[in-house]
Design a protein around this motif. Structure first.
Motif, PDB file in Angstrom:
ATOM      1  N   GLU A 157       0.981  -1.179  -0.030  1.00 40.83           N
ATOM      2  CA  GLU A 157      -0.274   0.100  -0.525  1.00 40.83           C
ATOM      3  C   GLU A 157       0.523   1.309   0.008  1.00 40.83           C
ATOM      4  O   GLU A 157       1.402   0.813   0.490  1.00 40.83           O
ATOM      5  CB  GLU A 157      -0.360   0.001   1.278  1.00 40.83           C
ATOM      6  N   LYS A 163       2.149   6.614   2.180  1.00 34.61           N
ATOM      7  CA  LYS A 163       0.860   8.268   2.401  1.00 34.61           C
ATOM      8  C   LYS A 163      -0.103   8.414   2.447  1.00 34.61           C
ATOM      9  O   LYS A 163      -1.074   7.107   2.253  1.00 34.61           O
ATOM     10  CB  LYS A 163       2.242   9.251   1.460  1.00 34.61           C
ATOM     11  N   SER A 164      -0.777   9.330   3.349  1.00 35.41           N
ATOM     12  CA  SER A 164      -2.247   8.886   3.314  1.00 35.41           C
ATOM     13  C   SER A 164      -2.733   9.637   2.950  1.00 35.41           C
ATOM     14  O   SER A 164      -4.012   9.966   1.879  1.00 35.41           O
ATOM     15  CB  SER A 164      -2.756   9.047   4.965  1.00 35.41           C
ATOM     16  N   CYS A 165      -2.399  10.267   2.073  1.00 40.67           N
ATOM     17  CA  CYS A 165      -2.705  11.841   0.881  1.00 40.67           C
ATOM     18  C   CYS A 165      -1.219  12.386   0.714  1.00 40.67           C
ATOM     19  O   CYS A 165      -0.015  12.086   0.980  1.00 40.67           O
ATOM     20  CB  CYS A 165      -3.152  12.696   1.461  1.00 40.67           C
ATOM     21  N   LYS A 168      -6.561  12.519   9.846  1.00 40.80           N
ATOM     22  CA  LYS A 168      -6.987  11.423   9.281  1.00 40.80           C
ATOM     23  C   LYS A 168      -5.511  10.543   9.777  1.00 40.80           C
ATOM     24  O   LYS A 168      -4.677  11.469  10.064  1.00 40.80           O
ATOM     25  CB  LYS A 168      -6.607  11.127   8.068  1.00 40.80           C
ATOM     26  N   ASP A 169      -5.687   9.181  10.289  1.00 38.86           N
ATOM     27  CA  ASP A 169      -4.768   8.528  10.560  1.00 38.86           C
ATOM     28  C   ASP A 169      -3.810   8.385   9.772  1.00 38.86           C
ATOM     29  O   ASP A 169      -3.497   7.992   8.299  1.00 38.86           O
ATOM     30  CB  ASP A 169      -5.569   7.013  11.088  1.00 38.86           C
ATOM     31  N   MET A 170      -2.678   8.349  10.244  1.00 37.40           N
ATOM     32  CA  MET A 170      -1.475   8.009   8.897  1.00 37.40           C
ATOM     33  C   MET A 170      -0.700   7.040   9.236  1.00 37.40           C
ATOM     34  O   MET A 170      -0.564   5.810   9.931  1.00 37.40           O
ATOM     35  CB  MET A 170       0.083   8.927   9.195  1.00 37.40           C
ATOM     36  N   LYS A 171       0.260   6.528   7.587  1.00 37.47           N
ATOM     37  CA  LYS A 171       0.703   5.038   8.112  1.00 37.47           C
ATOM     38  C   LYS A 171       1.842   5.005   6.714  1.00 37.47           C
ATOM     39  O   LYS A 171       1.571   5.750   5.847  1.00 37.47           O
ATOM     40  CB  LYS A 171       0.099   4.027   7.553  1.00 37.47           C
TER      41      LYS A 171
END
Length: 232
Positions: A104, A107-109, A219-222
């Motif tokens: 995946e 980055k979340s955005c 938002k949560d981030m990963k």
């Protein structure tokens, strides 16, 4: 048994014209060894042939010929010899597995990257072809980050001194989202594989949202990174 014979010639007859009364031919019996007892007569061995392979273990041979006439009897001596020969080991090229699926986006955005890995199944040996890359990454873009977050990044760039002071204090790299407060990054998870290429993840979750926050701004981030890329 057989016979042997010898003879002689008259060089001068008597002057009175009579015939020489002498024996001019003699024959007697003779015996020879049994034909089966006569040993084989063989040529010397030839040089060894080239090895049947260009590397590794092969075979080579050498020959000799029978010199005794065939009518003397059967000869049981070997006329060909074969033996193993060993040359330097053959080069073995590196072997790798198929690529894993792409991970995946880390980055979340905004702009981030994804990775994929593959394992080394066999290391190169004796000068074989080296291993190709075992980790690949490419850019990804999930969604556009909110303008408030972009404004915050711009303000952070305008205050490099504050950022340096934060790093000197050992504070974690926590993005300041407008409208929410984030928890620190979690520790990296254990690698998904012990060897051959795996991934690790870490997360940053929202601690508190303010009333002024927008849905897309908090938002949560990963994040994802490669690990254990050494061959098994």
């Amino acid at each position: 048994m057989g016979n042997k014979r010898r003879q002689r010639m008259v060089k001068m007859h008597p002057s009175d014209g009579s015939t020489c009364k002498v024996e001019t031919v003699q024959m007697e019996k003779c015996g020879m060894p049994d034909c089966q007892s006569i040993p084989c007569m063989l040529t010397l061995w030839s040089d060894w042939s080239d090895c049947s392979v260009t590397c590794g273990i092969g075979m080579r041979s050498r020959w000799r010929m029978l010199k005794t006439p065939a009518e003397v009897g059967e000869c049981n001596e070997e006329l060909e010899q074969v033996e193993k020969c060993m040359l330097p080991e053959c080069p073995t090229d590196c072997m790798v597995s198929e690529w894993s699926e792409w991970s995946e986006c880390n980055k979340s955005c905004g702009k981030g990257h994804v990775i994929r890995t593959r394992m080394v199944k066999l290391e190169p040996q004796f000068g074989g072809a080296p291993c190709p890359e075992t980790v690949q990454r490419k850019k990804c873009k999930v969604r556009r980050c909110s303008r408030r977050l972009s404004d915050e990044k711009r303000r952070r760039k305008e205050a490099p001194e504050r950022q340096r002071n934060k790093q000197m204090r050992g504070d974690p790299d926590i993005p300041e989202h407008t409208g929410c407060k984030m928890r620190p990054w979690t520790a990296w998870t254990d690698c998904s594989k012990f060897c051959g290429g795996g991934i690790q993840e870490r997360f940053m979750v929202v601690k508190r949202k303010y009333r002024t926050s927008q849905i897309t701004s908090c938002k949560d981030m990963k994040e994802i990174r490669a690990c254990s890329v050494h061959p098994c």
